[in-house]
Design a protein around this motif. Structure first.
Motif, mmCIF file in Angstrom:
data_model
loop_
_atom_site.group_PDB
_atom_site.id
_atom_site.type_symbol
_atom_site.label_atom_id
_atom_site.label_comp_id
_atom_site.label_asym_id
_atom_site.label_seq_id
_atom_site.Cartn_x
_atom_site.Cartn_y
_atom_site.Cartn_z
ATOM 1 N N THR A 1 135.947 27.439 73.136
ATOM 2 C CA THR A 1 136.956 26.197 73.163
ATOM 3 C C THR A 1 138.538 26.752 73.303
ATOM 4 O O THR A 1 139.347 25.815 73.208
ATOM 5 C CB THR A 1 137.031 25.851 71.503
ATOM 6 O OG1 THR A 1 137.435 27.000 70.600
ATOM 7 C CG2 THR A 1 135.789 25.461 71.272
ATOM 8 N N GLY A 2 138.716 27.785 73.786
ATOM 9 C CA GLY A 2 139.910 28.576 73.982
ATOM 10 C C GLY A 2 140.955 27.570 74.834
ATOM 11 O O GLY A 2 142.203 27.620 74.704
ATOM 12 N N ASN A 3 140.370 26.886 76.067
ATOM 13 C CA ASN A 3 140.856 26.023 76.891
ATOM 14 C C ASN A 3 141.063 24.520 76.473
ATOM 15 O O ASN A 3 141.300 23.970 77.506
ATOM 16 C CB ASN A 3 140.455 26.452 78.293
ATOM 17 C CG ASN A 3 140.944 27.763 79.007
ATOM 18 O OD1 ASN A 3 142.182 28.157 78.492
ATOM 19 N ND2 ASN A 3 140.304 28.200 79.693
ATOM 20 N N LEU A 4 140.748 24.424 75.442
ATOM 21 C CA LEU A 4 140.670 22.802 75.156
ATOM 22 C C LEU A 4 141.608 22.527 73.984
ATOM 23 O O LEU A 4 141.988 23.388 73.031
ATOM 24 C CB LEU A 4 139.137 22.733 74.682
ATOM 25 C CG LEU A 4 138.025 23.096 75.713
ATOM 26 C CD1 LEU A 4 136.809 22.928 74.885
ATOM 27 C CD2 LEU A 4 138.179 22.140 76.759
ATOM 28 N N ASP A 5 141.942 21.186 74.238
ATOM 29 C CA ASP A 5 142.676 20.562 73.016
ATOM 30 C C ASP A 5 142.100 20.730 71.831
ATOM 31 O O ASP A 5 140.725 20.670 71.875
ATOM 32 C CB ASP A 5 142.914 18.825 73.389
ATOM 33 C CG ASP A 5 143.891 18.806 74.701
ATOM 34 O OD1 ASP A 5 144.650 19.832 75.174
ATOM 35 O OD2 ASP A 5 143.770 17.689 75.357
ATOM 36 N N PRO A 6 142.830 20.663 70.647
ATOM 37 C CA PRO A 6 142.300 20.579 69.317
ATOM 38 C C PRO A 6 141.028 19.858 69.106
ATOM 39 O O PRO A 6 139.976 20.244 68.424
ATOM 40 C CB PRO A 6 143.370 20.506 68.432
ATOM 41 C CG PRO A 6 144.661 20.844 69.102
ATOM 42 C CD PRO A 6 144.233 20.410 70.675
ATOM 43 N N ALA A 7 141.120 18.559 69.508
ATOM 44 C CA ALA A 7 140.199 17.456 69.076
ATOM 45 C C ALA A 7 138.798 17.898 69.750
ATOM 46 O O ALA A 7 137.905 17.614 69.609
ATOM 47 C CB ALA A 7 140.591 16.053 69.255
ATOM 48 N N VAL A 8 139.202 18.073 71.242
ATOM 49 C CA VAL A 8 138.011 18.401 72.147
ATOM 50 C C VAL A 8 137.345 19.642 71.685
ATOM 51 O O VAL A 8 136.038 19.978 71.775
ATOM 52 C CB VAL A 8 138.407 18.598 73.282
ATOM 53 C CG1 VAL A 8 137.206 18.845 74.533
ATOM 54 C CG2 VAL A 8 139.098 17.150 74.093
ATOM 55 N N ALA A 9 138.198 20.722 71.116
ATOM 56 C CA ALA A 9 137.621 21.897 70.843
ATOM 57 C C ALA A 9 136.692 21.746 69.555
ATOM 58 O O ALA A 9 135.584 22.252 69.438
ATOM 59 C CB ALA A 9 138.729 22.857 70.239
ATOM 60 N N SER A 10 137.192 20.821 68.498
ATOM 61 C CA SER A 10 136.254 20.499 67.471
ATOM 62 C C SER A 10 135.041 19.878 67.841
ATOM 63 O O SER A 10 133.967 19.915 67.330
ATOM 64 C CB SER A 10 136.762 19.460 66.554
ATOM 65 O OG SER A 10 137.935 20.118 65.845
ATOM 66 N N ASP A 11 135.265 18.998 68.848
ATOM 67 C CA ASP A 11 133.837 18.314 69.247
ATOM 68 C C ASP A 11 132.683 19.562 69.887
ATOM 69 O O ASP A 11 131.627 19.406 69.647
ATOM 70 C CB ASP A 11 133.881 17.351 70.735
ATOM 71 C CG ASP A 11 134.396 16.081 70.214
ATOM 72 O OD1 ASP A 11 134.550 15.923 68.798
ATOM 73 O OD2 ASP A 11 134.821 15.267 71.034
ATOM 74 N N ILE A 12 133.518 20.407 70.782
ATOM 75 C CA ILE A 12 132.468 21.511 71.350
ATOM 76 C C ILE A 12 131.866 22.406 70.310
ATOM 77 O O ILE A 12 130.812 22.823 70.095
ATOM 78 C CB ILE A 12 133.418 22.231 72.266
ATOM 79 C CG1 ILE A 12 133.574 21.241 73.584
ATOM 80 C CG2 ILE A 12 132.562 23.478 72.837
ATOM 81 C CD1 ILE A 12 132.380 20.513 74.214
ATOM 82 N N GLN A 13 132.806 22.590 69.045
ATOM 83 C CA GLN A 13 132.306 23.375 68.234
ATOM 84 C C GLN A 13 131.298 22.638 67.382
ATOM 85 O O GLN A 13 130.159 23.224 66.884
ATOM 86 C CB GLN A 13 133.341 23.762 67.265
ATOM 87 C CG GLN A 13 133.100 24.766 66.238
ATOM 88 C CD GLN A 13 132.739 26.044 66.547
ATOM 89 O OE1 GLN A 13 132.969 26.431 67.754
ATOM 90 N NE2 GLN A 13 132.155 27.048 65.690
ATOM 91 N N GLY A 14 131.381 21.478 67.109
ATOM 92 C CA GLY A 14 130.317 20.643 66.510
ATOM 93 C C GLY A 14 129.049 20.720 67.315
ATOM 94 O O GLY A 14 127.986 20.746 66.663
ATOM 95 N N LEU A 15 129.135 20.577 68.605
ATOM 96 C CA LEU A 15 127.849 20.579 69.426
ATOM 97 C C LEU A 15 127.198 22.007 69.244
ATOM 98 O O LEU A 15 125.967 22.082 69.092
ATOM 99 C CB LEU A 15 128.392 20.386 70.994
ATOM 100 C CG LEU A 15 127.279 20.861 72.005
ATOM 101 C CD1 LEU A 15 126.010 19.751 71.880
ATOM 102 C CD2 LEU A 15 127.870 20.733 73.399
ATOM 103 N N LEU A 16 128.098 23.175 69.355
ATOM 104 C CA LEU A 16 127.407 24.472 69.100
ATOM 105 C C LEU A 16 126.750 24.622 67.654
ATOM 106 O O LEU A 16 125.622 25.286 67.633
ATOM 107 C CB LEU A 16 128.564 25.667 69.204
ATOM 108 C CG LEU A 16 129.176 25.679 70.619
ATOM 109 C CD1 LEU A 16 130.227 26.684 70.560
ATOM 110 C CD2 LEU A 16 128.008 26.356 71.637
ATOM 111 N N VAL A 17 127.473 24.125 66.779
ATOM 112 C CA VAL A 17 126.769 24.154 65.405
ATOM 113 C C VAL A 17 125.786 23.398 65.243
ATOM 114 O O VAL A 17 124.635 23.748 64.725
ATOM 115 C CB VAL A 17 128.079 23.531 64.246
ATOM 116 C CG1 VAL A 17 127.461 23.421 62.798
ATOM 117 C CG2 VAL A 17 129.047 24.696 64.391
#
Ligand SMILES: Nc1ncnc2c1ncn2[C@@H]1O[C@H](COP(=O)(O)OP(=O)(O)OP(=O)(O)O)[C@@H](O)[C@H]1O
Length: 227
Positions: free
Chosen positions: A169-185
């Motif tokens: 998520t290093g290159n992503l905005d915080p909200a998008v980073a949270s989405d991607i992290q949610g997907l991984l989880v």
């Protein structure tokens, strides 16, 4: 499962000097477990992950990923190991002149699968990451978060049992980073073993899991609440 057994790892600088990254490190990740790997820049997070997909080898000790051990694996076995291990990096590394579908399919053709099987797996993987409806679009027509979803689809298309994510998520905005992290989880909740290197303590707190920190060439367990 994943084992790190008494691992000492280093790089040799161009001037011949050996730089030790981690020293006598041992820890295990169980199948279907999720863990974060944290530590300052240059502490060795990527190096630990690289030793799991056998892109770097320890000087001492051995890593084990499923049935593959770093001290026993042959060059010809490495592609087979990598089919069991999905890898996601920070920089999306998508082919710019291929659609989302083709970016995922390409990785499957590389493993010798037939067209019908490739199509089935590609659609399944893109559906799992919520992006099948954009499968004909090219990377430049996708947002950063969508591109990272394609990367994750590519990483899971072969049905690996473990996903290694290096600052995904290093290159992503915080909200998008949270989405991607949610997907991984979510993928982890569906049974995927997940080991993720990150600098983003906010995400670690948002999605708490076992947290391993590299400090002074050692790996120690830390309480995510104390970050
Ligand atoms: N191919 C290489 N050749 C020489 N030194 C390297 C190489 N790759 C990494 N290093 C060095 O090894 C150390 C660990 O690097 P690594 O990339 O594993 O750290 P990291 O914790 O992932 O860092 P970051 O958080 O900045 O991504 C660093 O000092 C780095 O400069």
């Amino acid at each position: 499962m994943i084992h790190f057994r008494n691992i000492t790892a280093s790089y040799t600088a161009p001037n011949g000097e050996r730089r030790v990254v981690v020293e006598e490190v041992s820890f295990d990740i169980e199948r279907a477990e999720m863990a974060y790997l944290i530590g300052p820049t240059g502490s060795g997070k990527s190096t630990l992950l690289r030793m799991l997909y056998m892109d770097h080898f320890p000087d001492k000790g051995a890593t084990q990923v499923g049935d593959y051990r770093s001290d026993q694996i042959s060059d010809s076995e490495i592609p087979y190991l990598r089919r069991e291990v999905g890898v996601v990096f920070q920089d999306f590394q998508l082919l710019p002149d291929r659609s989302a579908f083709d970016n995922v399919a390409f990785a499957l053709y590389a493993t010798g699968k037939r067209k019908k099987e490739v199509r089935k797996r590609t659609i399944k993987a893109l559906t799992r990451v919520g992006l099948n409806h954009k499968r004909t679009q090219f990377p430049h027509e996708l947002s950063g978060g969508e591109q990272q979803r394609v990367v994750i689809a590519r990483a899971i298309a072969n049905d690996p049992w473990v996903l290694l994510a290096d600052e995904p998520t290093g290159n992503l905005d915080p909200a998008v980073a949270s989405d991607i992290q949610g997907l991984l989880v979510d993928l982890h909740h569906q049974g995927m073993t997940l080991l993720m290197a990150t600098h983003d303590y906010r995400l670690v707190k948002e999605y708490p899991a076992r947290t391993l920190a590299i400090m002074n060439r050692q790996v120690v367990e830390v309480d995510p609440d104390t970050l």
